[in-house]
Design a protein around this motif. Structure first.
Motif, short mmCIF file in Angstrom:
data_model
loop_
_atom_site.label_atom_id
_atom_site.label_comp_id
_atom_site.label_asym_id
_atom_site.label_seq_id
_atom_site.Cartn_x
_atom_site.Cartn_y
_atom_site.Cartn_z
N TYR A 15 0.38 5.23 1.18
CA TYR A 15 -0.44 6.21 1.85
C TYR A 15 0.26 7.57 1.80
O TYR A 15 1.49 7.65 1.72
N TYR A 60 0.84 -1.20 0.00
CA TYR A 60 0.00 0.00 0.00
C TYR A 60 0.88 1.25 0.00
O TYR A 60 1.94 1.28 0.62
N GLY A 88 0.47 -5.34 4.13
CA GLY A 88 -0.65 -5.98 4.80
C GLY A 88 -0.17 -7.22 5.49
O GLY A 88 0.41 -8.10 4.85
N GLY A 89 -0.38 -7.27 6.81
CA GLY A 89 0.26 -8.33 7.58
C GLY A 89 -0.70 -9.31 8.22
O GLY A 89 -1.89 -9.29 8.00
N PHE A 148 3.85 13.37 3.76
CA PHE A 148 4.64 12.26 4.27
C PHE A 148 4.09 11.00 3.60
O PHE A 148 2.93 10.64 3.79
N PHE A 193 4.11 -0.45 8.58
CA PHE A 193 4.56 0.71 7.83
C PHE A 193 6.08 0.81 7.73
O PHE A 193 6.80 0.42 8.66
N GLY A 194 6.52 1.39 6.62
CA GLY A 194 7.92 1.72 6.48
C GLY A 194 8.23 3.04 7.17
O GLY A 194 7.35 3.66 7.77
N PRO A 195 9.47 3.50 7.07
CA PRO A 195 9.88 4.73 7.77
C PRO A 195 9.36 6.00 7.12
O PRO A 195 9.38 7.05 7.75
N GLN A 237 0.23 11.25 4.09
CA GLN A 237 -0.24 11.96 5.28
C GLN A 237 0.16 13.42 5.13
O GLN A 237 1.34 13.76 5.23
N GLY A 276 -5.14 13.06 8.27
CA GLY A 276 -5.03 11.62 8.46
C GLY A 276 -4.34 10.95 7.29
O GLY A 276 -3.97 11.56 6.30
N LEU A 277 -4.20 9.65 7.42
CA LEU A 277 -3.60 8.84 6.37
C LEU A 277 -4.59 8.64 5.23
O LEU A 277 -5.72 8.21 5.45
N ALA A 287 -3.18 -6.47 10.31
CA ALA A 287 -2.75 -5.10 10.56
C ALA A 287 -1.93 -4.62 9.38
O ALA A 287 -1.63 -5.37 8.46
N GLN A 288 -1.60 -3.35 9.42
CA GLN A 288 -0.72 -2.77 8.41
C GLN A 288 0.61 -2.46 9.09
O GLN A 288 0.66 -1.93 10.19
N LEU A 305 4.00 7.05 2.93
CA LEU A 305 4.26 5.83 3.68
C LEU A 305 3.90 4.61 2.84
O LEU A 305 2.81 4.54 2.27
N ARG A 326 9.53 12.08 3.46
CA ARG A 326 8.98 13.42 3.63
C ARG A 326 9.23 14.19 2.34
O ARG A 326 10.37 14.45 1.99
#
Lengths: 114, 111
Positions: B36, B34, B94-95, B88, B102-104, B38, B43-44, B99-100, B90, B107
């Motif tokens: 995203y 995914y 999908g785990g 930002f 996320f990477g670092p 922000q 929000g995301l 849950a999701q 991201l 920016r």
């Protein structure tokens, strides 16, 4: 339309107290509700998940409740610590077209005061 | 364990310039991936998701595009950046449990 609402105002509490954050949603029938923690400049980190048929879930100092009738989840941090200060995101998950789709709220910023 | 890499970490680009952000994952195969965004104080927003090589679905029509040339590589692109593309970015996996992860993040500032 589908909507997830979290208190946009920051929540300030004293160290040692219980922090309670609220997540309300409309027009959703989620399979799961999730909570994440996000620190400034970092990606969200998954904390807890609760299923639609579960009322409560606990993990160490964290507790999540899920009321599908009220369409609300409460997220509690007991014995809060300054290190718990962060933004907490609520997210709803459902499957759509064979894949996991997660929609996030805007988050509530928690500040734990020493 | 699963690891998500994103680069660059920060990027400053002029309006109208192209964009390429890369996400790679380790420790898993055939992941759901995914993108995203922000924006400041918001929000995301889910931009794209992919269930496999060459399979991309867009959530929001805009001047961004995504590609998945390899199983564990997900790329976000634009031919011409807009000021509103700042944010930002991201990449997420999908785990299991559901849950999701996320990477670092990257920016991006468009000037």
């Amino acid at each position: 339309s589908q909507k997830i609402e979290q208190n946009s105002e920051a929540l300030n509490i004293q160290e040692g107290k219980t922090a309670t954050l609220t997540c309300n949603y409309t027009n959703y029938s989620p399979a799961y509700l999730q909570w994440y923690r996000q620190d400034p400049g970092r990606g969200p980190v998954f904390l807890l998940l609760i299923r639609e048929n579960e009322k409560e879930k606990r993990k160490e100092r964290l507790k999540v409740t899920f009321d599908t009738t009220l369409k609300q989840s409460l997220f509690h941090i007991t014995a809060s610590q300054p290190a718990d200060s962060a933004t907490y995101l609520c997210a709803l998950e459902r499957y759509s077209g064979g894949y996991q789709k997660v929609t996030f709220g805007t988050g509530t910023k928690l500040q734990v005061i020493p | 364990s699963q690891t998500i890499h994103q680069w660059p970490a920060t990027l400053v680009q002029p309006v109208g310039s192209p964009l390429s952000l890369e996400c790679t994952v380790e420790g898993t195969s055939n992941p759901n991936l995914y993108w995203y965004r922000q924006a400041a104080g918001r929000g995301l927003q889910l931009l794209f998701y992919s269930v496999g090589i060459g399979q991309i679905s867009s959530e929001v029509p805009q001047n961004l595009s995504a590609s998945r040339p390899q199983d564990r590589q997900f790329i976000l692109s634009s031919k011409k950046l807009l000021l509103s593309d700042s944010g930002f970015y991201l990449c997420a996996l999908g785990g299991d449990p559901k849950a999701q992860y996320f990477g670092p993040g990257t920016r991006l500032t468009v000037l």
